[in-house]
Write a protein that holds these residues in place. Structure first.
Motif, PDB file in Angstrom:
ATOM      1  N   SER A   1     -20.192 -29.553 -71.584  1.00 42.50           N
ATOM      2  CA  SER A   1     -19.617 -28.724 -72.647  1.00 42.50           C
ATOM      3  C   SER A   1     -19.316 -27.301 -72.171  1.00 42.50           C
TER       4      SER A   1
ATOM      5  N   TRP B   1     -18.489 -22.881 -73.003  1.00 45.42           N
ATOM      6  CA  TRP B   1     -19.305 -21.737 -73.430  1.00 45.42           C
ATOM      7  C   TRP B   1     -18.942 -21.165 -74.778  1.00 45.42           C
TER       8      TRP B   1
ATOM      9  N   LYS C   1     -24.903 -31.399 -69.557  1.00 48.46           N
ATOM     10  CA  LYS C   1     -24.809 -30.101 -68.876  1.00 48.46           C
ATOM     11  C   LYS C   1     -24.083 -29.101 -69.769  1.00 48.46           C
TER      12      LYS C   1
ATOM     13  N   GLU D   1     -22.726 -23.060 -67.618  1.00 45.70           N
ATOM     14  CA  GLU D   1     -23.622 -22.147 -66.890  1.00 45.70           C
ATOM     15  C   GLU D   1     -23.522 -20.730 -67.453  1.00 45.70           C
TER      16      GLU D   1
ATOM     17  N   GLY E   1     -22.109 -30.301 -62.195  1.00 46.54           N
ATOM     18  CA  GLY E   1     -21.120 -30.983 -63.044  1.00 46.54           C
ATOM     19  C   GLY E   1     -20.432 -32.079 -62.250  1.00 46.54           C
TER      20      GLY E   1
ATOM     21  N   PHE F   1     -16.231 -34.822 -72.137  1.00 48.84           N
ATOM     22  CA  PHE F   1     -16.044 -33.475 -71.588  1.00 48.84           C
ATOM     23  C   PHE F   1     -15.264 -32.599 -72.557  1.00 48.84           C
ATOM     24  N   THR F   2     -15.702 -31.390 -72.758  1.00 46.60           N
ATOM     25  CA  THR F   2     -14.898 -30.376 -73.448  1.00 46.60           C
ATOM     26  C   THR F   2     -14.822 -29.156 -72.550  1.00 46.60           C
ATOM     27  N   GLY F   3     -13.606 -28.669 -72.348  1.00 43.26           N
ATOM     28  CA  GLY F   3     -13.424 -27.509 -71.477  1.00 43.26           C
ATOM     29  C   GLY F   3     -11.945 -27.304 -71.194  1.00 43.26           C
ATOM     30  N   GLY F   4     -11.670 -26.659 -70.076  1.00 40.94           N
ATOM     31  CA  GLY F   4     -10.294 -26.314 -69.740  1.00 40.94           C
ATOM     32  C   GLY F   4      -9.478 -27.526 -69.289  1.00 40.94           C
TER      33      GLY F   4
ATOM     34  N   THR G   1      -9.832 -28.384 -65.525  1.00 43.65           N
ATOM     35  CA  THR G   1     -11.068 -29.108 -65.212  1.00 43.65           C
ATOM     36  C   THR G   1     -10.946 -30.557 -65.701  1.00 43.65           C
TER      37      THR G   1
ATOM     38  N   LEU H   1      -9.528 -30.645 -74.465  1.00 43.11           N
ATOM     39  CA  LEU H   1      -9.105 -29.603 -73.524  1.00 43.11           C
ATOM     40  C   LEU H   1      -8.503 -28.386 -74.236  1.00 43.11           C
TER      41      LEU H   1
ATOM     42  N   CYS I   1     -11.198 -23.042 -79.552  1.00 49.28           N
ATOM     43  CA  CYS I   1     -10.043 -23.837 -79.139  1.00 49.28           C
ATOM     44  C   CYS I   1      -9.075 -24.033 -80.301  1.00 49.28           C
TER      45      CYS I   1
ATOM     46  N   GLU J   1      -2.612 -20.656 -72.167  1.00 44.29           N
ATOM     47  CA  GLU J   1      -3.790 -20.368 -72.994  1.00 44.29           C
ATOM     48  C   GLU J   1      -4.445 -19.056 -72.531  1.00 44.29           C
TER      49      GLU J   1
HETATM   50  P1  NAD Z   1     -14.380 -25.089 -68.015  1.00 43.25           P
HETATM   51  O1  NAD Z   1     -13.447 -26.238 -67.867  1.00 43.25           O
HETATM   52  O2  NAD Z   1     -14.348 -24.028 -66.981  1.00 43.25           O
HETATM   53  O3  NAD Z   1     -15.892 -25.574 -68.094  1.00 43.25           O
HETATM   54  C1  NAD Z   1     -16.335 -26.500 -69.059  1.00 43.25           C
HETATM   55  C2  NAD Z   1     -17.570 -27.201 -68.539  1.00 43.25           C
HETATM   56  O4  NAD Z   1     -17.185 -28.006 -67.414  1.00 43.25           O
HETATM   57  C3  NAD Z   1     -18.666 -26.265 -68.043  1.00 43.25           C
HETATM   58  O5  NAD Z   1     -19.923 -26.812 -68.366  1.00 43.25           O
HETATM   59  C4  NAD Z   1     -18.444 -26.271 -66.543  1.00 43.25           C
HETATM   60  O6  NAD Z   1     -19.606 -25.972 -65.793  1.00 43.25           O
HETATM   61  C5  NAD Z   1     -18.019 -27.709 -66.314  1.00 43.25           C
HETATM   62  N1  NAD Z   1     -17.254 -27.941 -65.078  1.00 43.25           N
HETATM   63  C6  NAD Z   1     -16.450 -27.077 -64.428  1.00 43.25           C
HETATM   64  N2  NAD Z   1     -15.955 -27.654 -63.316  1.00 43.25           N
HETATM   65  C7  NAD Z   1     -16.453 -28.903 -63.274  1.00 43.25           C
HETATM   66  C8  NAD Z   1     -16.318 -29.991 -62.363  1.00 43.25           C
HETATM   67  N3  NAD Z   1     -15.570 -29.895 -61.261  1.00 43.25           N
HETATM   68  N4  NAD Z   1     -16.960 -31.131 -62.628  1.00 43.25           N
HETATM   69  C9  NAD Z   1     -17.716 -31.259 -63.740  1.00 43.25           C
HETATM   70  N5  NAD Z   1     -17.912 -30.259 -64.620  1.00 43.25           N
HETATM   71  C10 NAD Z   1     -17.275 -29.096 -64.401  1.00 43.25           C
HETATM   72  O7  NAD Z   1     -14.082 -24.490 -69.461  1.00 43.25           O
HETATM   73  P2  NAD Z   1     -14.736 -23.209 -70.131  1.00 43.25           P
HETATM   74  O8  NAD Z   1     -14.106 -21.999 -69.524  1.00 43.25           O
HETATM   75  O9  NAD Z   1     -16.202 -23.361 -70.144  1.00 43.25           O
HETATM   76  O10 NAD Z   1     -14.230 -23.377 -71.639  1.00 43.25           O
HETATM   77  C11 NAD Z   1     -13.025 -22.863 -72.127  1.00 43.25           C
HETATM   78  C12 NAD Z   1     -12.005 -23.971 -72.274  1.00 43.25           C
HETATM   79  O11 NAD Z   1     -12.523 -24.990 -73.123  1.00 43.25           O
HETATM   80  C13 NAD Z   1     -10.728 -23.510 -72.931  1.00 43.25           C
HETATM   81  O12 NAD Z   1      -9.643 -24.061 -72.234  1.00 43.25           O
HETATM   82  C14 NAD Z   1     -10.796 -24.108 -74.325  1.00 43.25           C
HETATM   83  O13 NAD Z   1      -9.571 -24.357 -74.941  1.00 43.25           O
HETATM   84  C15 NAD Z   1     -11.523 -25.380 -74.060  1.00 43.25           C
HETATM   85  N6  NAD Z   1     -12.138 -25.906 -75.275  1.00 43.25           N
HETATM   86  C16 NAD Z   1     -11.598 -27.015 -75.848  1.00 43.25           C
HETATM   87  C17 NAD Z   1     -12.136 -27.524 -77.009  1.00 43.25           C
HETATM   88  C18 NAD Z   1     -11.589 -28.762 -77.660  1.00 43.25           C
HETATM   89  O14 NAD Z   1     -12.254 -29.318 -78.522  1.00 43.25           O
HETATM   90  N7  NAD Z   1     -10.414 -29.216 -77.288  1.00 43.25           N
HETATM   91  C19 NAD Z   1     -13.249 -26.906 -77.583  1.00 43.25           C
HETATM   92  C20 NAD Z   1     -13.765 -25.756 -76.974  1.00 43.25           C
HETATM   93  C21 NAD Z   1     -13.209 -25.264 -75.804  1.00 43.25           C
END
Ligand code: NAD
Length: 480
Positions: A147, A149, A173, A176, A210, A224-227, A230, A249, A282, A384
């Motif tokens: 997830s 931050w 996880k 960080e 991760g 997974f939720t994040g960028g 990634t 994402l 997001c 974004e």
């Molecule tokens: P990020 O992708 O940098 O990190 C997200 C998670 O993935 C963290 O825990 C990170 O440590 C982990 N990670 C990073 N590289 C990895 C790898 N190679 N393998 C496995 N895990 C890895 O994103 P962020 O900066 O923490 O969050 C912001 C992003 O999240 C924005 O793009 C936002 O739009 C998105 N987001 C999306 C939603 C949704 O529901 N669509 C919700 C909240 C945030």
């Protein structure tokens, strides 16, 4: 200074490599704790614990699992203030936001899925004269939940709760950048009676621990939720291993405002949808498209309201905006404001870092920023930013508004404001996004499907969608 630990097999433990990384408080810019710099060795230990726990957890009655998860929800509720303070300190968000949104929602997530699983049913398909198919929904085994931050415990629990409810063991996880509430969750899980090894919480860097999670052959699904970048890497790495993937994402959400809307309600909600959590949700709307006949009225009223927003340290009860999450993120947001200027945009308000009085002078504060005069297809309007920055632009027709709204690679959320019922449904139908809010924003019913289209993700979370993701369907046919 406090050293956080991993929670593995029901015990708190240091990372095997013995290394820790800094955890910085965004409000002050100072290190205030250390977190484990875990790696593949810790993942291995966690997977072994989860493997041992899986037969116990998956064969426990649904009722019993449900009761444990209800207790987990109550455990967070009972320590509400501690969780609220920890979330605000770790993330920089106003305490009031953590108290009204983040932690109550984590409580609801566990409660919702604890009870949802007791109503989860599967299908049967009768074939006249021939026999009967019935579909079993089996837990997958060991699953990985990763997830971001921005809404730390809120999004962490949004994944873990359905995974556990469905009978899986979890390697989780948190980001960080915001590890603290996930760290506290281990204690609550233990007190709730969750068997050891069922939930394992590992801290550390994405590209280290991760990466080890997504590559581990015994972890069969990744939520997974994040960028988006990634997510793309995770898909590239885990898909050839035939893992189930749910990817939530990035976004670049449009807000479409028609002249016939309820102006006052639209205005106060648009302030929230632009700047809540410093614009780091997001679902925030960052491209505001306004029908030309009310563009000037909107611009004046919006800018004047934004200028009244208070940027302050998170524990200030008057703060509307707190700190953004980290120094690199602050620099990224400020660089996009510079880009907007280069692309011909005019900064109507904000556009700069805010320096507060000591002890917050090194914190990461940005004034809420409104920009106009940019083409819909410039980088500022396509990429974004994920901060307290919005652009505003006029449109003349519904078709033009939709064209601009749908023009990005993303497709998470669209908000629209109108009193015309037919138009509301028509535009909602044409919006290229997984979620549409009409005359509202961030109203969430946990039963509804949640997720995006295009580069905003693959799959849906929420309600039955999440329980289906965290189970494998097995069809059984019986011949008469
Ligand atoms: P990020 O992708 O940098 O990190 C997200 C998670 O993935 C963290 O825990 C990170 O440590 C982990 N990670 C990073 N590289 C990895 C790898 N190679 N393998 C496995 N895990 C890895 O994103 P962020 O900066 O923490 O969050 C912001 C992003 O999240 C924005 O793009 C936002 O739009 C998105 N987001 C999306 C939603 C949704 O529901 N669509 C919700 C909240 C945030």
């Amino acid at each position: 200074m406090k050293k956080l630990q991993n929670y593995i097999d029901g015990k708190y433990q240091d990372p095997l490599c013995g290394q820790f990384i800094d955890n910085i408080e965004p409000a002050t810019g100072k290190v205030y704790s250390y977190i484990p710099d875990s790696d593949e060795q810790d993942v291995e230990v966690a997977v072994n614990a989860a493997e041992k726990a899986f037969p116990i957890w998956s064969k426990m009655s649904t009722e019993e699992r449900s009761q444990i998860l209800v207790r987990l929800s109550e455990g967070i509720q009972n320590r509400m203030d501690e969780f609220v303070q920890a979330e605000s300190r770790d993330n920089g968000k106003p305490v009031t936001l953590a108290a009204h949104v983040d932690i109550p929602r984590a409580v609801s997530n566990f409660h919702f899925f604890a009870t949802a699983i007791t109503h989860f049913s599967s299908e049967s398909h009768y074939m006249e004269g021939l026999g009967l198919n019935y579909t079993l929904r089996k837990p997958i085994g060991i699953v990985g939940c990763i997830s971001p931050w921005n809404l730390p415990l809120y999004l962490f629990s949004w994944k873990i709760a359905p995974a556990l409810a469905a009978g899986n063991c979890v390697i989780a996880k948190p980001s960080e950048i915001t590890p603290y509430t996930a760290y506290l969750l281990g204690e609550v899980a233990k007190e709730a009676g969750l068997p050891d090894g069922v939930l394992n919480i590992l801290h550390g860097l994405g590209h280290r621990v991760g990466d080890a999670i997504i590559k581990h052959p015994k972890i069969k699904a990744i939520s997974f939720t994040g960028g988006t970048k990634t997510g793309e890497y995770i898909a590239r790495t885990a898909a050839p291993m035939f893992k189930k993937l749910s990817l939530e994402l990035g976004g670049k959400n449009p807000v479409i405002i028609f002249a016939d809307c309820d102006f006052d309600e639209m205005l106060s909600t648009t302030i929230r949808s632009s700047f809540a959590n410093q614009g780091q949700i997001c679902l925030c709307g960052s491209r505001i498209l306004v029908e030309r006949s009310i563009y000037d009225k909107f611009k004046e009223a919006f800018v004047s309201k934004v200028e009244k927003s208070v940027v302050s340290y998170p524990s200030d009860p008057k703060a509307n905006l707190g700190a953004v999450v980290s120094e690199p993120h602050m620099e990224k947001i400020l660089s996009y404001i510079e880009l907007a200027k280069e692309e011909g945009g005019t900064i109507l308000t904000g556009g700069e870092r805010v320096i507060l009085d000591a002890p917050y002078q090194d914190g990461y504060y940005i004034r809420p920023t409104v920009i106009e005069g940019l083409a819909y297809n410039c980088r500022t309007n396509q990429e974004e930013i994920f901060g307290p920055v919005v652009t505003i632009a006029p449109f003349d027709t519904e078709e033009e508004a939709l064209m601009m709204a749908n023009s990005t690679q993303y497709g998470l959320q669209t908000t629209l404001w109108t009193s015309d019922l037919k138009r509301a449904h028509r535009v909602a139908d044409e919006a290229q996004s997984g979620i549409v809010w009409i005359n509202s924003w961030l109203v969430r019913d946990l039963r509804t499907p949640f997720g995006g289209v295009k580069a905003s993700g693959v799959g849906r979370e929420g309600g039955l969608e999440a329980l289906r993701f965290f189970t494998e369907a097995k069809n059984v046919f019986v011949k008469y």
